[in-house]
Design a protein around this motif. Structure first.
Motif, PDB file in Angstrom:
ATOM      1  N   THR A   1      -9.057  -3.295  -6.087  1.00 50.34           N
ATOM      2  CA  THR A   1      -9.046  -1.821  -6.182  1.00 50.34           C
ATOM      3  C   THR A   1      -8.658  -0.979  -5.655  1.00 50.34           C
ATOM      4  O   THR A   1      -8.453   0.670  -5.911  1.00 50.34           O
ATOM      5  CB  THR A   1     -10.603  -1.762  -7.149  1.00 50.34           C
ATOM      6  N   THR A   2      -8.634  -1.179  -3.877  1.00 49.74           N
ATOM      7  CA  THR A   2      -8.503  -0.010  -2.951  1.00 49.74           C
ATOM      8  C   THR A   2      -7.807  -1.127  -2.303  1.00 49.74           C
ATOM      9  O   THR A   2      -7.891  -2.270  -1.976  1.00 49.74           O
ATOM     10  CB  THR A   2      -9.294  -0.022  -3.067  1.00 49.74           C
TER      11      THR A   2
ATOM     12  N   GLU B   1      -5.597   0.101   1.118  1.00 49.67           N
ATOM     13  CA  GLU B   1      -5.106   1.099   2.820  1.00 49.67           C
ATOM     14  C   GLU B   1      -4.124   0.413   3.647  1.00 49.67           C
ATOM     15  O   GLU B   1      -4.459  -0.927   4.048  1.00 49.67           O
ATOM     16  CB  GLU B   1      -6.364   1.377   2.696  1.00 49.67           C
TER      17      GLU B   1
ATOM     18  N   ARG C   1      -3.112   5.775   1.437  1.00 50.61           N
ATOM     19  CA  ARG C   1      -5.030   5.131   0.340  1.00 50.61           C
ATOM     20  C   ARG C   1      -4.836   5.057  -0.882  1.00 50.61           C
ATOM     21  O   ARG C   1      -3.950   6.143  -1.795  1.00 50.61           O
ATOM     22  CB  ARG C   1      -6.503   5.825   0.743  1.00 50.61           C
TER      23      ARG C   1
ATOM     24  N   THR D   1      -6.348   3.911  -4.767  1.00 51.25           N
ATOM     25  CA  THR D   1      -7.519   3.770  -5.065  1.00 51.25           C
ATOM     26  C   THR D   1      -7.191   3.776  -7.114  1.00 51.25           C
ATOM     27  O   THR D   1      -6.309   4.374  -7.903  1.00 51.25           O
ATOM     28  CB  THR D   1      -8.802   4.389  -5.019  1.00 51.25           C
TER      29      THR D   1
ATOM     30  N   ASP E   1     -10.049  -4.626  -1.074  1.00 52.38           N
ATOM     31  CA  ASP E   1     -11.192  -4.780  -1.187  1.00 52.38           C
ATOM     32  C   ASP E   1     -11.661  -6.080  -1.891  1.00 52.38           C
ATOM     33  O   ASP E   1     -12.353  -6.783  -2.348  1.00 52.38           O
ATOM     34  CB  ASP E   1     -11.842  -3.583  -2.215  1.00 52.38           C
TER      35      ASP E   1
END
Length: 388
Positions: free
Chosen positions: A61-62, A64, A125, A127, A154
């Protein structure tokens, strides 16, 4: 967060990957081609990752991404917008963001000098991505040299197998590179590829579509199902050659491509409308008066009378390209020609003028991409049957 190794399996659209002190630098020309030309303009253009994207499957879900971009500043001109990273989730737009920091390249167009100032790594990033398994694409800024430093998510990621379908290999000038498109997925080739349902390899090189033999060999050696070459404007920009050299150079360029792709659909595209060079030869020079007012604009520095001695204009180039393709097509049924004014012509100029006299803006990129897709990828078009 998981640290994800940056491996070639996660990248599409690059023809070479260079390991640097910071990470991974995508190139759009292979090392052998880069070694044959020391032109700094070409080096800059081919290292700008137009059409290059990270692609992977994940439940994350994230996401970077740490990068080290090189951002350009033009002395006397308005600040350039930050390069954008476009996020696609299962092929649909899901956000855009920029990276702060990076190197700075300050260019003085009046003197032809450039100063490089080192800068820090930055992070983009994303999210709030859906928790389900999905294909994530991060398209890199089309006009910022971008070293990939680190990738974190993640949840675990895995490479996406070859999606199948057709690979479209396109070569052209800064217009194909992206000029001033809104973002990496909205350059006209990226838009056309999306509409045509094909995988893009963009060899559009700002200032670098000069019929170089090493570029022809790159096209020859790159696997592709569809190939297009958009030729002409940079030859005029640079005042590179005369009519006597242009025709044989085009033939040689196409011959080399055909050595590796004898039966691949090959589309030759002439320049879009550019009034200042329609009947006036190059070179293209910076308009110093406009620059003094904080505007970036170009002017044609040639003399229309010089056409008589073989200097090239866009009108002359279109006639030559049309003739060459027509004659070659008698023995090459997979070769076709497209007049660039069918993508952007006189009527478009009035509605969507070229901001600096040379390059289409974001709205014009969308129009050109939609028209190319309609002319090339639909049934009856030069790529239609192959892209189906």
């Amino acid at each position: 967060m998981h640290s994800i190794p940056l491996t070639p399996e996660l990248l599409r659209g690059a023809l070479d990957l260079e390991r640097t002190a910071h990470g991974l630098l995508p190139h759009r020309l292979p090392a052998r081609a880069r070694a044959q030309c020391t032109d700094p303009q070409l080096a800059l253009a081919e290292s700008q990752p137009s059409g290059v994207r990270l692609v992977f499957r994940t439940r994350a879900t994230t996401v970077e991404l740490d990068t080290l971009p090189t951002k350009r500043v033009y002395v006397g001109a308005p600040p350039r917008p930050e390069g954008l990273y476009d996020l696609l989730v299962d092929g649909r737009p899901a956000g855009s963001a920029s990276v702060a920091g990076g190197h700075t390249l300050t260019i003085d167009l009046a003197t032809g000098t450039a100063e490089h100032r080192p800068g820090p790594v930055g992070t983009v990033r994303f999210t709030g991505l859906p928790e389900a398994a999905k294909v994530v694409e991060i398209w890199l800024p089309y006009d910022e040299t971008t070293e990939l430093v680190a990738l974190r998510t993640d949840a675990p990621v895995e490479p996406v197998p070859d999606p199948g379908g057709k690979v479209w290999l396109h070569h052209g000038s800064s217009v194909s590179h992206g000029s001033v498109a809104a973002s990496p997925t909205t350059t006209w080739p990226a838009l056309a590829a999306s509409l045509g349902g094909v995988q893009l390899i963009n060899l559009g090189l700002g200032g670098g579509a000069l019929l170089d033999p090493f570029t022809a060999r790159t096209l020859r050696d790159t696997p592709a199902d569809l190939i297009s070459v958009k030729l002409g404007i940079n030859v005029v920009n640079t005042d590179l050659m005369r009519l006597r050299a242009f025709g044989p150079a085009v033939h040689g360029f196409l011959d080399t491509i055909r050595d590796g792709h004898p039966d691949t659909p090959l589309l030759v595209v002439s320049p879009i409308l550019c009034p200042m060079h329609e009947d006036t030869p190059g070179p293209s020079l910076m308009d110093v008066a406009a620059l003094s007012e904080g505007r970036l604009r170009f002017r044609a520095a040639g003399d229309p009378a010089e056409k008589a001695s073989g200097k090239l204009t866009l009108g002359v180039i279109r006639e030559e390209l049309s003739r060459i393709v027509r004659e070659r097509a008698a023995e090459d049924p997979h070769l076709n020609y497209l007049d660039g004014r069918d993508l952007y012509g006189e009527a478009d100029l009035g509605e969507l003028p070229l901001p600096d006299g040379l390059h289409p803006d974001a709205a014009a990129h969308r129009r050109i991409g939609e028209r190319f897709a309609a002319l090339a990828f639909t049934p009856g078009g030069p790529f239609g049957k192959s892209a189906a």
